[in-house]
Design a protein around this motif. Structure first.
Motif, PDB file in Angstrom:
ATOM      1  N   VAL A  14       0.839  -1.194   0.000  1.00  0.00           N
ATOM      2  CA  VAL A  14       0.000   0.000   0.000  1.00  0.00           C
ATOM      3  C   VAL A  14       0.875   1.246   0.000  1.00  0.00           C
ATOM      4  O   VAL A  14       1.878   1.314   0.722  1.00  0.00           O
ATOM      5  CB  VAL A  14      -0.929   0.028   1.233  1.00  0.00           C
ATOM      6  N   ASP A  15       0.486   2.219  -0.815  1.00  0.00           N
ATOM      7  CA  ASP A  15       1.154   3.518  -0.841  1.00  0.00           C
ATOM      8  C   ASP A  15       0.377   4.441   0.100  1.00  0.00           C
ATOM      9  O   ASP A  15      -0.682   4.965  -0.255  1.00  0.00           O
ATOM     10  CB  ASP A  15       1.174   4.074  -2.263  1.00  0.00           C
ATOM     11  N   LYS A  16       0.908   4.621   1.316  1.00  0.00           N
ATOM     12  CA  LYS A  16       0.207   5.412   2.336  1.00  0.00           C
ATOM     13  C   LYS A  16       0.259   6.900   1.992  1.00  0.00           C
ATOM     14  O   LYS A  16       1.321   7.444   1.708  1.00  0.00           O
ATOM     15  CB  LYS A  16       0.847   5.192   3.714  1.00  0.00           C
ATOM     16  N   ALA A  27      -7.006  -0.120   9.501  1.00  0.00           N
ATOM     17  CA  ALA A  27      -8.451  -0.129   9.749  1.00  0.00           C
ATOM     18  C   ALA A  27      -9.235  -0.088   8.447  1.00  0.00           C
ATOM     19  O   ALA A  27     -10.229  -0.811   8.278  1.00  0.00           O
ATOM     20  CB  ALA A  27      -8.832   1.051  10.640  1.00  0.00           C
ATOM     21  N   ARG A  28      -8.811   0.732   7.507  1.00  0.00           N
ATOM     22  CA  ARG A  28      -9.515   0.806   6.224  1.00  0.00           C
ATOM     23  C   ARG A  28      -9.358  -0.507   5.451  1.00  0.00           C
ATOM     24  O   ARG A  28     -10.306  -0.980   4.814  1.00  0.00           O
ATOM     25  CB  ARG A  28      -8.993   1.970   5.391  1.00  0.00           C
ATOM     26  N   SER A 219      -0.358  -0.156  -4.218  1.00  0.00           N
ATOM     27  CA  SER A 219      -1.643   0.420  -4.597  1.00  0.00           C
ATOM     28  C   SER A 219      -1.916   1.669  -3.769  1.00  0.00           C
ATOM     29  O   SER A 219      -1.768   1.635  -2.544  1.00  0.00           O
ATOM     30  CB  SER A 219      -2.770  -0.585  -4.359  1.00  0.00           C
ATOM     31  N   PRO A 220      -2.342   2.775  -4.390  1.00  0.00           N
ATOM     32  CA  PRO A 220      -2.769   3.941  -3.609  1.00  0.00           C
ATOM     33  C   PRO A 220      -3.957   3.564  -2.729  1.00  0.00           C
ATOM     34  O   PRO A 220      -4.813   2.762  -3.136  1.00  0.00           O
ATOM     35  CB  PRO A 220      -3.168   4.961  -4.678  1.00  0.00           C
ATOM     36  N   LEU A 221      -4.013   4.126  -1.542  1.00  0.00           N
ATOM     37  CA  LEU A 221      -5.062   3.752  -0.605  1.00  0.00           C
ATOM     38  C   LEU A 221      -6.460   4.094  -1.136  1.00  0.00           C
ATOM     39  O   LEU A 221      -7.414   3.342  -0.900  1.00  0.00           O
ATOM     40  CB  LEU A 221      -4.830   4.446   0.742  1.00  0.00           C
ATOM     41  N   ASP A 222      -6.587   5.198  -1.864  1.00  0.00           N
ATOM     42  CA  ASP A 222      -7.924   5.616  -2.295  1.00  0.00           C
ATOM     43  C   ASP A 222      -8.509   4.728  -3.387  1.00  0.00           C
ATOM     44  O   ASP A 222      -9.710   4.791  -3.662  1.00  0.00           O
ATOM     45  CB  ASP A 222      -7.933   7.081  -2.731  1.00  0.00           C
TER      46      ASP A 222
END
Length: 302
Positions: A14-16, A27-28, A219-222
């Protein structure tokens, strides 16, 4: 959440984004993946962006072996100002005069960076997660206590100046750092500023790599879709460890906790892979026999 699809099992890159804690990301991801069993291999401060490795379901058992991998960062160090947290989230504690900052040459910066490269006894930032008498150092500092942490041996394999930008009273240095696990980039900013006599702190930090895993593959979080982007534990284990290819009989025996014959010569963990490509476990091999260090049950059970 798609109730028909099983929760994924594996490692998620993940790309924070900035402004979130690592716990926020976990959490997400729990909601998106439909499981409570999500953990991470090394936090990033809220200000920081970049690569987080998350383990889902039984693959959380791999996280122990990911935490200690070497890391790479890009960062911006602001010379001329020191803060309580050694980054931009803290309160200013010291500001050098403009003439003092202007007197710092590019060559001075290069020498300072070179002195902080290699094996170092680094004093971690006082606002860190290190425990002092059972409490996190950052909690003590935020409660008004003074905290003195002991130096830790770290390795800064590369500390490269990418750009230097000057403005009245400050000097911003963009850098790239390759380092061992446990190295504090904030502490490098603090120490560079201290060694140059003008103070320093971190204004930007991005983690670009953990071991063989790059943020360009994250992966971007959004737009995160755990079911589409989770990497199977076996693929991660193959990237990190020697591999023992099992036949059907040894797969069953190892799954039952038995020692099995192994023709792999390795000092550290070995990834035991079933004929169907599944990671059965990490094993230790001695004298041609393998015993389980950690197993990975099929079906996502933990």
């Amino acid at each position: 959440m798609d109730e028909r699809a099983p929760s994924p099992d594996g490692i998620l890159l993940v790309d924070k984004p900035g402004g979130m804690t690592s716990h926020d990301v976990v959490a997400r991801t729990r909601r998106l993946a439909g499981t409570r069993k999500v953990g991470h291999a090394g936090t990033l401060d809220p200000m920081a962006t970049g690569l987080l490795l998350l383990g889902l379901n039984t693959s959380t058992r791999l996280l122990t072996y990911l935490v200690g991998l070497d890391k790479e960062y890009t960062a911006t160090i602001r010379l001329g100002v020191a803060t309580t947290t050694d980054d931009a989230e803290g309160e200013e504690t010291e500001r050098a005069t403009s003439p003092a900052v202007d007197a710092v040459t590019d060559a001075d910066v290069a020498r300072g960076v070179a002195a902080l490269t290699g094996e170092l006894d680094q004093v971690p930032s006082s606002v860190s997660a290190i425990k002092v008498q059972g409490k996190r150092a950052y909690a003590l500092v935020r409660g008004g206590e003074e905290v003195e942490l002991q130096p830790r041996r770290v390795t800064v394999a590369a500390f490269e100046v990418l750009a230097i930008r000057r403005s009245p009273g400050t000097l911003d240095v963009d850098v790239r750092v390759e380092c061992s696990s446990g190295t504090y980039i904030r502490a490098l900013a603090r120490d560079l500023g201290r060694d140059l006599g003008v103070g320093g702190h971190l204004t930007a930090l991005r983690r670009t790599r953990i071991g063989p895993f790059a943020v360009t593959d994250a992966s971007p979080l959004d737009t995160l879709d755990p079911r589409a982007t989770t990497t199977p534990a076996a693929d991660v284990a193959r990237a990190l460890f020697p591999v023992l290819e099992l036949d059907a009989e040894r797969t069953v025996d190892l799954g039952h906790g038995k020692r099995i014959a192994a023709d792999v010569d390795a000092a550290g963990p070995v990834a035991a892979i079933a004929p169907d490509g599944r990671l059965v476990g990490l094993v230790e091999v001695r004298g041609g026999r393998a015993k389980t260090l950690v197993n990975f049950p099929s079906g996502g059970a933990s």
